[in-house]
Design a protein around this motif. Sequence first.
Motif, PDB file in Angstrom:
ATOM      1  N   ASP A 211      40.248  48.207  41.214  1.00  0.00           N
ATOM      2  CA  ASP A 211      40.254  47.236  42.314  1.00  0.00           C
ATOM      3  C   ASP A 211      38.940  46.455  42.320  1.00  0.00           C
ATOM      4  O   ASP A 211      37.922  46.964  41.853  1.00  0.00           O
ATOM      5  CB  ASP A 211      40.396  48.024  43.625  1.00  0.00           C
ATOM      6  N   ASP A 212      38.991  45.251  42.872  1.00  0.00           N
ATOM      7  CA  ASP A 212      37.777  44.430  43.061  1.00  0.00           C
ATOM      8  C   ASP A 212      36.997  44.271  41.755  1.00  0.00           C
ATOM      9  O   ASP A 212      35.758  44.256  41.761  1.00  0.00           O
ATOM     10  CB  ASP A 212      36.841  45.058  44.122  1.00  0.00           C
TER      11      ASP A 212
ATOM     12  N   LYS B 207      42.298  44.448  38.635  1.00  0.00           N
ATOM     13  CA  LYS B 207      42.549  43.578  39.771  1.00  0.00           C
ATOM     14  C   LYS B 207      41.357  42.653  39.962  1.00  0.00           C
ATOM     15  O   LYS B 207      40.252  43.119  40.251  1.00  0.00           O
ATOM     16  CB  LYS B 207      42.747  44.463  41.007  1.00  0.00           C
TER      17      LYS B 207
ATOM     18  N   GLU C 278      43.918  39.147  43.492  1.00  0.00           N
ATOM     19  CA  GLU C 278      44.104  39.387  44.925  1.00  0.00           C
ATOM     20  C   GLU C 278      43.557  38.195  45.710  1.00  0.00           C
ATOM     21  O   GLU C 278      42.772  37.399  45.195  1.00  0.00           O
ATOM     22  CB  GLU C 278      43.413  40.694  45.363  1.00  0.00           C
TER      23      GLU C 278
HETATM   24 MG    MG Z   1      40.622  44.493  46.104  1.00  0.00          MG
END
Ligand code: MG
Length: 282
Positions: free
Chosen positions: A180-181, A201, A237
């Motif tokens: 993530d991120d 992501k 995202e």
């Molecule tokens: Mg994120």
Amino acid sequence: RAKDKGKNNCQFYTREMNASIEEKLVLLEGLRNALDDGQFRLVYQPKVDLHTGRVFGVEALVRWDHPEHGVIGPDRFIPLAEESGMIVALGEWVLRTACVQNRAWQDAGLPPLCISVNVSPRQFEEARLVERVQQALADSGLAPEWLELEVTEGVIMRDLQQAVAKMAQVRAMGVSLSIDDFGTGYSSLSALKSFPISTLKIDKSFVRDLGRSSGDEAIASSIIGLAHRLRLRVIAEGVETEQQRSFLRENGCDEMQGYLFSRPLPPAQLAALLNAPAMQAA
Ligand code: MG
Ligand code: C2E
Ligand code: MG
Ligand code: MG
């Protein structure tokens, strides 16, 4: 800003600091009972395939319905839950609730979705994580292929070898992993190749100015290229505009998530969205 106030510096800072410390204490105190009182709930944001326009998954995001302060977002209490150790119990609740919800959608005849659950560093490092995931799957009856864990680069930072070993255990269960991120942490690119993950992501800070900032465009397209060279899928995202979506699609990004398609939704609204075929057109 405080500088301009000359003599009032101290007072200014003191008031601000007291306010935030007080808020922290109030939230921290409240966190203890919130779980037992059922004040947490999950909302689910669709993940869309950029080529077919189909929803293939959802991300579970926690909300706190505070009895006095209304809805509190995770950015305000997850860090506190991490610091206090509460994250382990809260994270387990999130995991179990998400698995039960996903199984319920499948039983209701919805096309099967992969559900993503955010796992913060302290939770990931916890000795019983793998056991907890296994138990959540067993108790809900959800097959592992419909569960994904989203971890941040923070997980990797602390102890690379241990993180890789833990990830391998998760993968061995048949559960997917994503970073993530991506791009906001400090994990080295050489470490990336040893992770048993399936997806990167792209952080929303790089998505925001697509179409306006050549720097962010360079970063986003490089992450897409890197992911594909490593045989990973890549999701963006925070996609809010048509312009961002076109850029991502034209640059080969596989998937997207963001307000442009849908905000995070309560379970019934998510089910309604998926039953409306018109919403699934690209
Ligand atoms: Mg994120
Ligand atoms: P994240 O996992 O990176 O989640 C993405 C955040 O972006 C979510 O904020 C989501 O609501 C928001 N978002 C989605 N689409 C858009 C968009 O188009 N524009 C903008 N500006 N934002 C968008 P949220 O729900 O406030 O969650 C914030 C962070 O809190 C998450 O970031 C995640 O790190 C953490 N978090 C949320 N739920 C959980 C949880 O159950 N467990 C743990 N450990 N962390 C969680
Ligand atoms: Mg996430
Ligand atoms: Mg984030």
